[in-house]
Design an enzyme around this catalytic site. Structure first.
Site, mmCIF file in Angstrom:
data_model
loop_
_atom_site.group_PDB
_atom_site.id
_atom_site.type_symbol
_atom_site.label_atom_id
_atom_site.label_comp_id
_atom_site.label_asym_id
_atom_site.label_seq_id
_atom_site.Cartn_x
_atom_site.Cartn_y
_atom_site.Cartn_z
ATOM 1 N N ASP A 64 0.710 -1.482 -0.037
ATOM 2 C CA ASP A 64 0.063 -0.086 -0.038
ATOM 3 C C ASP A 64 0.903 1.287 0.044
ATOM 4 O OD1 ASP A 64 -2.113 -1.602 0.204
ATOM 5 O OD2 ASP A 64 -2.884 -0.958 2.021
ATOM 6 N N HIS A 88 3.860 -2.238 3.005
ATOM 7 C CA HIS A 88 3.884 -0.914 2.484
ATOM 8 C C HIS A 88 4.968 -0.686 1.849
ATOM 9 C CE1 HIS A 88 0.829 -0.999 5.625
ATOM 10 N NE2 HIS A 88 0.133 0.220 5.218
#
Length: 719
Positions: free
Chosen positions: A89, A241
């Protein structure tokens, strides 16, 4: 004051629409920039505290991490056993995404990158590399906004904007969506579910997670790897991430985790591959065109804001440098003046020869056009001079009895010349032809002198190099806030600049209100020209280019009427600014000349171009950017910057008022000057520049007279 015979003023209106359009476009660019980079942001990825979840179906809250509610029916899917869907992400990030891609390539693993649209636009090459390496892309909104709390219009903008960014950069469209701040199925609340259903109506499949590495906490690579540890064969969706902060720990943990997963027999792949769907497709031609336009628009806004930011830095530096320059040169000018006065007094006491005092009589020329309101005060004040003068009042075709008023006074040494209206330059030249003396003072018909003004004004003529002298113009009607603003401008803006120009030997203007000239110098440049509306500036520049020194005498004071309304002020400054631009263009050749002309060209014209043309043209951008800063940036920082510049202005103004021996009381209006007066001045410059570029021939704008001038008490007694 005379009025030249020229074509009447031409109304120029189109440029205001251009200005409004430019400012509107700038406002849109700043609004886009603020929305994309400052209204939301990638940061702490913790899940918001859950609220009511009564409307969330059990099939979703207790189902698989991939939720498909397209068409109304709710279906959830979990990757098959021994299959891990690896997701990232908040990227792409220029520092960490390439390193993560390198690790994935090393392990021959494909993953799904849920990208933030704003980050994608900032890093298009990384987006293309993700696709080229065989990875999958999903939507993570445009600015990392919590879709559950966003209004419907913003939900649509966030999802569709990110999709357009992906299509415009990669040429592909995706059907995968991960809402920011989402987690597992059991964390879905009513607002998040509402956003998921809305997105499903647009064709999106929502991808949640079952294993959170919590790398956004940056707990250390070992802890992240432990968070990814698996205890059974069940398929999982792993959350990591590649953007939103320092991901060094993520990179290290990913490398170790992938080696461990391979040893444990897990297949690590993308979401689409894990659940057996083709989540990406070639974007249609309209989608690519729309996406490309969207991306280019955002990039253009980024470029505009970056350019403005650098422009603001440059403008700020120029403003500060100008403040230090004018104060420094004014101090030098003041010290030189005091030293000369002290030396002169000392030599007289010691009976040492000094430069002789100028005592020869002076011809004072007063051009007048419809000056009935103030001409008597002007003439009486000059007659009362302590220095011998002849006064020549040139009535330039007045229709209000100006000449008759002067003749009725019956004052000694006053001559009235009546002529047909021909303009102020022609009136001054007529007075010059009639003058009897070698030293000439020119003064507007709306100005009064102090008794000692003429004597003080002409003393620099003791230096044979001096061809013209500027006096110190004071605002007589300084009552009210508009009068106070103009008083400040005269003391700070005009007089500080004249001290600088004097020391730098590049004086561009001897004002029409009070100026002294050698008759020889005037004749050498052909008298007063009517080529421009600023005949005083044109004349001064001609004298400088002819090799004459032009100086400033601060103790030679003249009192003049300033405009009492904003409309009158606009007309006056419009004429001044337009005429100055004409004079600058006429004398542009001085830039490449040597000697006195070169000093005027490179110093004087350069100063005027930067400080009186370019900075005012940039000023509307400063104001729009200030509003942008208050909305999208740190309002306290913007206020602090404004306060710093205000303090600099206040200190400069205080120093200027001290030099001119003025009371400091009017300075309380200086902060307010930033909100009305400043805007009026830069709008005048904008209109003048556009008018000049358009080649419009502007006519003379005569200022309204108010009858506020009074003869100084000493002058009344002597008259």
């Amino acid at each position: 004051m005379s009025r030249p015979v020229k074509s009447g003023p031409v109304s120029v209106r189109a440029h205001w629409f251009v200005l409004i359009a430019v400012l509107f476009a700038l406002g849109v660019a700043l609004a886009v920039q603020g929305y994309m980079h400052h209204l939301a942001g990638i940061g702490d990825d913790s899940v918001p505290s859950s609220t009511s979840a009564g409307s969330v179906p059990d099939a979703v809250s207790g189902g698989g991490p991939v939720v498909d509610s397209r068409g109304g029916a709710v279906r959830t899917v979990t990757p098959p056993d021994h299959t891990l869907a690896l997701t990232f992400d908040d990227g792409p990030d220029p520092a960490w995404t390439p390193q993560i891609l390198d690790v994935l390539r090393k392990h021959h693993v494909r993953a799904t990158f849920f990208v933030v649209g704003s980050a994608a636009i900032d890093n298009p090459d990384l987006m293309r590399r993700i696709i080229a390496d065989g990875h999958e892309i999903g939507v993570h909104t445009l600015t990392h906004t919590d879709l559950g709390t966003a209004p419907s219009w913003r939900r649509d903008l966030e999802v569709q904007g990110a999709q357009e960014a992906i299509a415009g950069i990669t040429g592909h469209a995706t059907s995968l969506l991960r809402p920011p701040y989402s987690s597992g199925n059991d964390a879905i609340n009513d607002s998040t579910w509402s956003a998921m259903r809305t997105s499903a109506d647009e064709g999106y499949i929502t991808v949640l997670s079952t294993v959170d590495s919590e790398d956004w906490r940056r707990p250390g690579a070992t802890a992240i790897e432990q968070n990814l540890a698996l205890s059974g064969p069940q398929g999982q969706v792993l959350l990591m991430h590649d953007g939103g902060g320092d991901r060094e720990q993520t990179v290290a943990a990913l490398d170790s985790a992938l080696s461990r997963f391979a040893g444990q027999g897990y297949r690590v792949t993308s979401v689409g591959d894990a659940i057996g769907i083709d989540s990406m497709r070639e974007a249609s031609a309209p989608e690519q065109m729309t996406g490309t336009a969207f991306v280019r628009g955002i990039q253009l806004s980024d470029f505009v804001v970056t350019a403005i930011s650098w422009g603001l830095v440059a403008a700020g530096l120029v403003t500060l440098v100008r403040a230090f320059l004018v104060v420094g040169f004014a101090a030098r000018h003041s010290r030189a003046t005091r030293r000369l006065q002290t030396l002169s007094r000392g030599r007289r006491r010691m009976d040492v020869p000094v430069r002789p005092e100028i005592t020869e009589p002076v011809s004072v020329i007063v051009p007048a056009y419809n000056e009935a309101v103030g001409i008597e005060a002007a003439v009486r004040s000059i007659v009362a001079s302590t220095h011998p003068v002849e006064i020549i009042v040139v009535d330039d075709g007045s229709t209000d009895g100006t000449a008759g008023i002067v003749e009725a006074l019956g004052l000694p040494g006053v001559t009235v010349i009546r002529k047909e209206n021909g303009g102020k330059p022609s009136a001054l030249n007529a007075g010059l032809d009639a003058a009897s003396h070698d030293l000439v003072v020119m003064v507007d018909g709306d100005t009064v002198f102090e008794p000692d003004t003429v004597r003080a004004l002409i003393q620099p003529f003791a230096d044979p190099r001096v061809g013209a002298i500027s006096g110190n113009t004071k605002v007589a009607n300084r009552g009210g806030i508009l009068g106070a603003w103009q008083h400040i401008e005269y003391v700070v803006g005009f007089n500080l600049d004249r001290r600088l120009f004097d020391v730098a030997e590049c004086m561009p203007t001897v004002p029409g209100a009070i100026g002294a000239f050698r008759r020889e110098a005037l004749l050498r440049v052909g008298g007063v020209s009517d080529d421009t509306l600023a005949e005083d500036t044109d004349l001064t520049m001609s004298l400088c280019r002819d090799g004459w020194r032009v100086v400033y005498q601060d103790d030679a004071r003249a009192w003049t009427e300033a405009p009492a309304t904003l409309g009158a002020l606009w007309r006056q400054r419009y004429r001044w600014c337009y005429g100055t631009l004409q004079a600058m263009w006429k004398h542009r050749g001085a830039v490449v000349q040597r000697g006195a002309a070169g000093k005027l060209g490179r110093r004087g014209l350069g100063y005027l171009l930067v400080l009186q043309v370019l900075l005012p043209l940039f000023a509307p951008v400063v104001d729009v950017f200030a509003v942008y800063g208050l909305i999208f940036l740190d309002p306290l920082r913007i206020a602090a910057l404004w306060l710093v510049f205000l303090v600099v202005q206040m200190l400069m103004a205080t120093y200027a008022f001290r030099l001119d021996k003025e009371r400091l009381g009017p300075l309380w209006t200086l902060p307010l000057q930033q909100f009305v007066y400043r805007q009026l001045m830069y709008l005048v410059v904008i209109q003048s520049v556009v008018t000049a570029l358009a080649g419009v021939h502007l006519g003379w704008h005569r200022m309204e007279r108010y009858g506020s001038l009074r003869v100084p008490p000493a002058a009344e007694g002597q008259a």
